[in-house]
Write a protein that holds these residues in place. Structure first.
Motif, short mmCIF file in Angstrom:
data_model
loop_
_atom_site.label_atom_id
_atom_site.label_comp_id
_atom_site.label_asym_id
_atom_site.label_seq_id
_atom_site.Cartn_x
_atom_site.Cartn_y
_atom_site.Cartn_z
N THR A 37 0.65 -1.11 -0.02
CA THR A 37 0.08 0.12 -0.10
C THR A 37 0.82 1.17 -0.05
O THR A 37 1.84 1.41 0.51
CB THR A 37 -0.81 0.16 1.30
N LYS A 80 -13.99 -12.09 5.05
CA LYS A 80 -13.95 -11.25 3.91
C LYS A 80 -13.18 -10.06 4.50
O LYS A 80 -13.78 -9.55 5.56
CB LYS A 80 -15.14 -10.89 3.31
N ASN A 82 -10.78 -6.06 3.34
CA ASN A 82 -10.18 -5.21 2.29
C ASN A 82 -8.78 -5.11 2.54
O ASN A 82 -8.36 -4.68 3.63
CB ASN A 82 -10.85 -4.02 2.07
N GLU A 83 -7.69 -5.73 1.96
CA GLU A 83 -6.26 -5.78 2.36
C GLU A 83 -5.74 -4.43 2.38
O GLU A 83 -5.08 -4.12 3.25
CB GLU A 83 -5.57 -6.69 1.47
N ASN A 84 -6.13 -3.35 1.42
CA ASN A 84 -5.51 -2.12 1.41
C ASN A 84 -5.67 -1.38 2.78
O ASN A 84 -5.09 -0.82 3.40
CB ASN A 84 -5.93 -1.45 0.28
N LYS A 85 -7.16 -1.47 2.90
CA LYS A 85 -7.85 -0.79 3.89
C LYS A 85 -7.13 -1.18 5.47
O LYS A 85 -6.81 -0.63 6.47
CB LYS A 85 -9.40 -1.13 4.30
N GLN A 152 -18.79 -3.16 5.78
CA GLN A 152 -17.58 -2.68 4.92
C GLN A 152 -17.12 -3.82 4.09
O GLN A 152 -16.06 -3.90 3.29
CB GLN A 152 -16.51 -2.18 5.79
N SER A 153 -17.72 -5.02 4.02
CA SER A 153 -17.36 -6.07 3.56
C SER A 153 -17.64 -6.65 2.12
O SER A 153 -18.36 -7.55 1.75
CB SER A 153 -17.64 -7.49 4.46
N SER A 154 -17.65 -5.22 1.45
CA SER A 154 -18.02 -5.53 -0.03
C SER A 154 -17.11 -6.38 -0.83
O SER A 154 -16.06 -6.93 -0.18
CB SER A 154 -17.94 -4.00 -0.82
N ASN A 155 -17.21 -6.61 -2.02
CA ASN A 155 -16.77 -7.74 -2.72
C ASN A 155 -15.09 -7.18 -3.00
O ASN A 155 -14.53 -7.12 -4.16
CB ASN A 155 -17.20 -8.14 -3.97
N HIS A 156 -14.40 -7.47 -2.21
CA HIS A 156 -12.89 -6.84 -2.55
C HIS A 156 -12.12 -8.22 -2.67
O HIS A 156 -12.49 -9.26 -2.11
CB HIS A 156 -12.36 -6.28 -1.39
N PRO A 157 -11.15 -8.36 -3.56
CA PRO A 157 -10.36 -9.59 -3.95
C PRO A 157 -9.65 -9.88 -2.78
O PRO A 157 -9.13 -9.19 -1.87
CB PRO A 157 -9.46 -9.28 -5.05
#
Ligand code: GTP
Ligand code: MG
Length: 574
Positions: A37, A80, A82-85, A152-157
């Motif tokens: 990041t 689930k 988001n890695e960046n967050k 916040q658990s939207s579809n992030h890879p």
């Protein structure tokens, strides 16, 4: 490597995959260790630092890994996120040097910060969970859980997960069958089984987490990994051997002056062993009661080397914690050194260990089996016997030692050279294939009934006692590291060596297009001498077992005027 360079001074540089043990990450591994990041400062290594690292000693490498582990945390992640967050959130507490993810009964992240202050800051903002119907032990460890709000658990890879398990025997067979030579197979096997950079980091981190628990009683203690985690022969999935090192405490207490002084009042135990047992039993209890993720704790305090065994669930490691076991650490350093002298050493050790496991010569259960440690010493001894030798004797490593290498532990001289560049190797161009074949012939023929294996002298010695297998302990020279091995297990080992030597003499097995699996992979098939189902797999292509073994006995060299058959019967008569 030494095969093609003749007499050479050794440096870590140029040993390819071995760099992982020297912290100079190989390019492939470097890619896998992510620093992604924008908030994360990518560390670039100057040439000078890299050059310095290349000539690091075993101790310096272990120290650096230990220090990195102290700046790291282990975080359980939800299914689930988001890695960046996640990384942005953590980097509010400081710069992240490295991180990676893996999966064992759930996703985990290992995050290494660039300073310890970041850990303190992160802990400041971390909560003790409120648990319903139960109560939490308020121990603030560095094993954390990431709470991710549902919204916040939207579809992030999902992030890439690093593998922490060894390939199965079928996968290995498949992988090896695609190679074009046995040398390539042995190299491929080593690369597939060896510990990854991430796995080694996780092992050091688990030791560091344990140290936080033991540190409640002994703040200056250090928990160090030893054995296959650090000796360069570790296979993915192997246990984590740990030492509770209290030597720093004793060292700082030896300040002698002629004037007034104070000393600590201490409890006394009947012997050093009794003190070790008492310390381990208390630490074992703490690990059991307070150590998050530590389960199945067993105090095995009556063993020759008392230990606490437990499973660390978040890492999936089986751990053995010992104390006061400095000789074992020195043995690890010795094996590390041998593993770095020539790439063929590790290729041979990994293949012999894999072969032995496939044929149940070794086992994860303690018993009368040959251990991996004994097998490794046997490989070292064999390589000392080559003409010219591929590995120097332990006495030679002692002669090359400098004043700072001097090391005496409990009256045993454990001195070995730490600077590898002082070691001169002779030119030996044997291929790994040749070494493997001759390893099997060597031990298929070895006079185990009368000779012992001695890597200190690099020569067979007369056996001082009547145990089936005698391998002199490298540092505690009156001990036999294979005392546990019984005649039956030794006979199985010898029979399998003979069979494998014989198989490698068969043209069929060396020909990729004639049999599948071929080459080394064919040696992993169940043995004709040890059970059903085997003959049917091999008989299609090869002769029946009885004539195969007869041919083998005829084809193996006659050594010292004694036939192999006679030696075999000498062994079995014991
Ligand atoms: P794995 O089977 O992969 O765990 O290999 P390992 O080398 O870690 O072996 P193990 O876990 O059995 O033992 C850990 C370390 O203890 C070894 O590497 C040696 O340094 C030491 N060790 C094991 N067995 C003996 C022994 O019989 N005598 C001595 N002196 N040291 C031993
Ligand atoms: Mg081990």
């Amino acid at each position: 490597m030494a095969a093609s360079v003749g007499v050479c001074r050794l440096r870590f540089r140029g040993f390819g995959g071995l760099d992982r043990f020297c912290l100079g990450f190989e390019p492939q591994t470097q890619k896998r260790f992510t620093s992604t990041t924008p908030a994360i400062k990518v560390q670039t290594e100057s040439k000078t630092t890299k050059a310095a690292k290349e000539s690091r000693t075993f101790q310096a490498i272990q120290e650096e890994r230990r220090e990195q582990a102290e700046r790291s945390v282990l975080i359980s992640c939800p299914p689930k996120f988001n890695e960046n967050k996640f990384l942005d959130y953590l980097s509010k507490h400081g710069t992240i040097n490295k991180h990676f993810f893996y999966n064992t009964y759930g996703a985990y992240a290992v995050v290494e910060f660039s300073s310890r202050e970041s850990i303190a800051s992160l802990k400041e903002s971390t909560n003790i969970p409120a648990v319903e119907h139960e109560a939490a032990v308020p121990f603030k460890s560095r094993l954390l859980s990431l709470k991710w709000p549902g919204s916040q658990s939207s579809n992030h890879p999902m992030p890439k997960f690093q593998n922490q398990s060894p390939p199965s025997i079928n996968e290995i067979t498949q992988l090896l069958s695609e190679k074009d030579s046995i040398d390539e197979q042995l190299q491929c096997l080593t690369e597939a089984l060896q510990l990854t950079e991430e796995n080694i980091s996780l092992r050091f981190l688990v030791c560091s987490l344990l140290q936080d628990i033991a540190g409640a009683y002994f703040p200056e203690c250090i928990i160090r990994p030893f054995g296959s985690t650090v000796n360069s022969f570790g296979k993915l999935g192997c246990d984590v051997d740990m030492i509770l090192d209290l030597n720093g405490i004793y060292a700082t207490s030896q300040k002698k002056g002629s004037g007034l002084s104070l000393e600590y009042q201490v409890k006394r135990g009947a012997s050093e062993r009794a003190v070790t047992q008492s310390i381990l039993s208390v630490i074992g209890k703490c690990v059991d009661q307070f150590g998050p993720g530590c389960v199945g704790v067993q105090n095995i305090l009556q063993a020759r080397c008392p230990l606490v065994r437990f499973a660390h669930q978040p890492s999936g490691f089986q751990c053995d914690l010992t104390a006061n076991n400095r000789v074992a650490m020195k043995s690890s350093e010795l094996l590390f050194l041998y593993g770095h002298l020539d790439p063929r050493v590790r290729h041979l050790v990994f293949s012999v260990r894999c072969w032995a496991r496939a044929h149940s010569i070794t086992s994860s259960i303690p018993g009368a089996w040959i251990t991996n440690f004994s097998l490794t010493v046997m490989v070292v001894f064999f390589l000392q016997q080559r003409n010219p030798p591929i590995l120097p004797t332990l006495d030679r490593l002692k002669e090359l030692a400098g004043p700072s290498d001097k090391c005496v532990i409990e009256g045993n001289d454990c001195t070995i050279v730490s600077d590898l560049s002082k070691i001169t190797l002779q030119r030996n161009t044997d291929t790994s294939e040749k070494l493997l074949q001759e390893f099997f012939e060597f031990y298929g023929n070895f006079p185990f009934n009368k000779a012992s294996i001695n890597i200190r002298k690099g020569k067979e010695q007369t056996k001082p006692e009547t145990t089936a297998l005698y391998i002199q302990n490298p540092f505690e020279t009156t001990l036999n590291v294979s005392k546990n091995v019984n005649a039956t297990q030794l006979e199985r080992f010898v029979a399998l060596c003979r069979e494998s030597a014989w198989l490698l003499h068969q043209k069929e097995i060396l020909n990729r297009s004639s049999v599948s699996p071929w080459g080394f992979a064919a040696l992993l098939l169940p043995s004709v001498t040890s059970g059903a189902g085997v003959k049917s797999r091999r008989k299609k292509k090869l002769e029946p077992a009885s004539s195969r073994i007869k041919n083998l006995l005829d084809s193996l060299k006659i050594k010292g005027g004694e036939t192999v058959a006679k030696k075999g019967s000498a062994n079995s008569s014991r």
